[in-house]
Design an enzyme around this catalytic site. Structure first.
Site, PDB file in Angstrom:
ATOM      1  N   TYR A   1      41.846  39.797  43.429  1.00 32.71           N
ATOM      2  CA  TYR A   1      40.896  39.306  42.432  1.00 32.71           C
ATOM      3  C   TYR A   1      39.531  39.069  43.077  1.00 32.71           C
ATOM      4  O   TYR A   1      38.506  39.523  42.564  1.00 32.71           O
ATOM      5  CB  TYR A   1      41.424  38.016  41.803  1.00 32.71           C
ATOM      6  CG  TYR A   1      40.484  37.410  40.786  1.00 32.71           C
ATOM      7  CD1 TYR A   1      40.462  37.870  39.474  1.00 32.71           C
ATOM      8  CD2 TYR A   1      39.616  36.378  41.139  1.00 32.71           C
ATOM      9  CE1 TYR A   1      39.600  37.318  38.534  1.00 32.71           C
ATOM     10  CE2 TYR A   1      38.748  35.825  40.209  1.00 32.71           C
ATOM     11  CZ  TYR A   1      38.736  36.293  38.913  1.00 32.71           C
ATOM     12  OH  TYR A   1      37.877  35.752  37.996  1.00 32.71           O
TER      13      TYR A   1
ATOM     14  N   ASN B   1      33.461  41.906  30.597  1.00 32.30           N
ATOM     15  CA  ASN B   1      34.121  40.617  30.792  1.00 32.30           C
ATOM     16  C   ASN B   1      35.608  40.753  31.087  1.00 32.30           C
ATOM     17  O   ASN B   1      36.208  39.869  31.695  1.00 32.30           O
ATOM     18  CB  ASN B   1      33.926  39.744  29.549  1.00 32.30           C
ATOM     19  CG  ASN B   1      34.802  38.518  29.570  1.00 32.30           C
ATOM     20  OD1 ASN B   1      34.575  37.567  30.318  1.00 32.30           O
ATOM     21  ND2 ASN B   1      35.855  38.521  28.737  1.00 32.30           N
TER      22      ASN B   1
ATOM     23  N   LYS C   1      35.972  41.166  42.266  1.00 32.58           N
ATOM     24  CA  LYS C   1      34.741  40.548  41.788  1.00 32.58           C
ATOM     25  C   LYS C   1      33.592  40.775  42.761  1.00 32.58           C
ATOM     26  O   LYS C   1      32.434  40.934  42.349  1.00 32.58           O
ATOM     27  CB  LYS C   1      34.962  39.054  41.542  1.00 32.58           C
ATOM     28  CG  LYS C   1      35.952  38.764  40.407  1.00 32.58           C
ATOM     29  CD  LYS C   1      35.500  39.379  39.088  1.00 32.58           C
ATOM     30  CE  LYS C   1      36.412  38.963  37.930  1.00 32.58           C
ATOM     31  NZ  LYS C   1      35.955  39.482  36.616  1.00 32.58           N
TER      32      LYS C   1
END
Length: 250
Positions: free
Chosen positions: A156, A84, A160
Site C-alpha cells: 500500500y 480515489n 501511494k
C-alpha cells in the site's frame, strides 16, 4: 460546471468527494468496483442532475477503457478525473511468500496500475476532444503512508509513493497541454471501513497521532480535492497536499 469521473466514488472518501463536487454544480460519474447498491444509494442523495453510476474492475485494462468511454458518453465529456479508488491490505513480510506476492499484485494492480490506466484514457480524451474547454484537471488520492511507511502493508505504501511520483511526472508532461495534475495525501480517515479500529483498543492511539486529537473526516479530504480540481488551482500543479492533521510532517 465540470464533468467529473470519481473512481471509488461510492463510499468513504470517494462518496464525500462525489457529494462536494455535485454540491458545487458539477456532474459526477460515480465509479464503483461491484457495490452498485451503495453507489445507487449515493446517487439518489446527490444534488443536481445528470449524475451516473458506473462499475468496473480497475485491474482490468479493457474494463478501464470501457469505463472511461461510458463516462464520456453519459456526461458528454470529462473535465476532471479524481483517482480515489484503492485497496488497503495488511500483509507483513513475515507471512508466506504466496500471500506476499498475491498482495503486491492486487494492491499495485488497483492503486497504481489501475490509476495509471484510467489516467491514460482520460488524458487521451482530453487531448482529442473537439468540443469543450482545453485542458483539464487530475487529482490523485495518495497517502501519508507514501512517506512515513506502512510496516504491515508495504505494498500500500509503495503504491501511494508511486502515485505521488506519477502525479509529479504528469504535471510536467501535461502542463503544455493545459492539464493540471495534483495529489492529496490523507492521514488516517474515519470511514465505515475504519470504524472498527477507531472504536476498538487502538482508537485512542490513532486519534493521538494528530495534535488535534482526532482522525480525519472524509469531508476534510473532499474539501482539499474540491479545491485542487477547481479552476482556481490552475497554478498549483505537481503538488502533493498533505491533509493529515499534522500527524506526519515532512
Amino acid at each position: 460546471m465540470s464533468c467529473v469521473l470519481v473512481t471509488g466514488g461510492s463510499r468513504g472518501i470517494g462518496a464525500a468527494i462525489s457529494r462536494v463536487l455535485a454540491a458545487r454544480g458539477d456532474r459526477v460519474a460515480v465509479h464503483c468496483r461491484s457495490n452498485m447498491a451503495a453507489a445507487r444509494g449515493l446517487l439518489a442523495e446527490l444534488p443536481g442532475d445528470g449524475h451516473v453510476v458506473l462499475s468496473a474492475d480497475l485491474a482490468d485494462d479493457g474494463a478501464v477503457a470501457d469505463l472511461v468511454s461510458r463516462a464520456v458518453e453519459s456526461l458528454g465529456t470529462i473535465d476532471v478525473l479524481v483517482n480515489n479508488a484503492g485497496v488497503y491490505l495488511d500483509c507483513p513480510i513475515q507471512g508466506s511468500y504466496q500471500d506476499w506476492t498475491a498482495n503486491w499484485r492486487e494492491v499495485i494492480g488497483v492503486n497504481l496500475l489501475g490509476a495509471a490506466a484510467v489516467t491514460w484514457q482520460v488524458v487521451d480524451h482530453l487531448l482529442h476532444r473537439e468540443q469543450g474547454p482545453q485542458g483539464g484537471r487530475i487529482v490523485m488520492v495518495g497517502s501519508r503512508g507514501a512517506y512515513r511507511g506502512e510496516p504491515t502493508a508495504p505494498a500500500y505504501g509503495a503504491s501511494k509513493a508511486g502515485l505521488h511520483a506519477l502525479t509529479q511526472s504528469l504535471a510536467v508532461a501535461l502542463a503544455p497541454r493545459g492539464i493540471v495534475v495534483n495529489a492529496v495525501a490523507p492521514g488516517f480517515v474515519a470511514t465505515d471501513m475504519t470504524e472498527h479500529l477507531l472504536s476498538g483498543a487502538v482508537g485512542d492511539d490513532i486519534r493521538a497521532q494528530s495534535p488535534f486529537g482526532r482522525a480525519g473526516e472524509p469531508a476534510d479530504i473532499a474539501a482539499a480535492v474540491a479545491w485542487l480540481s477547481s479552476a482556481e488551482a490552475k497554478w498549483t500543479s505537481g503538488a502533493v497536499l498533505d491533509a493529515n492533521g499534522a500527524s506526519y510532517l515532512r
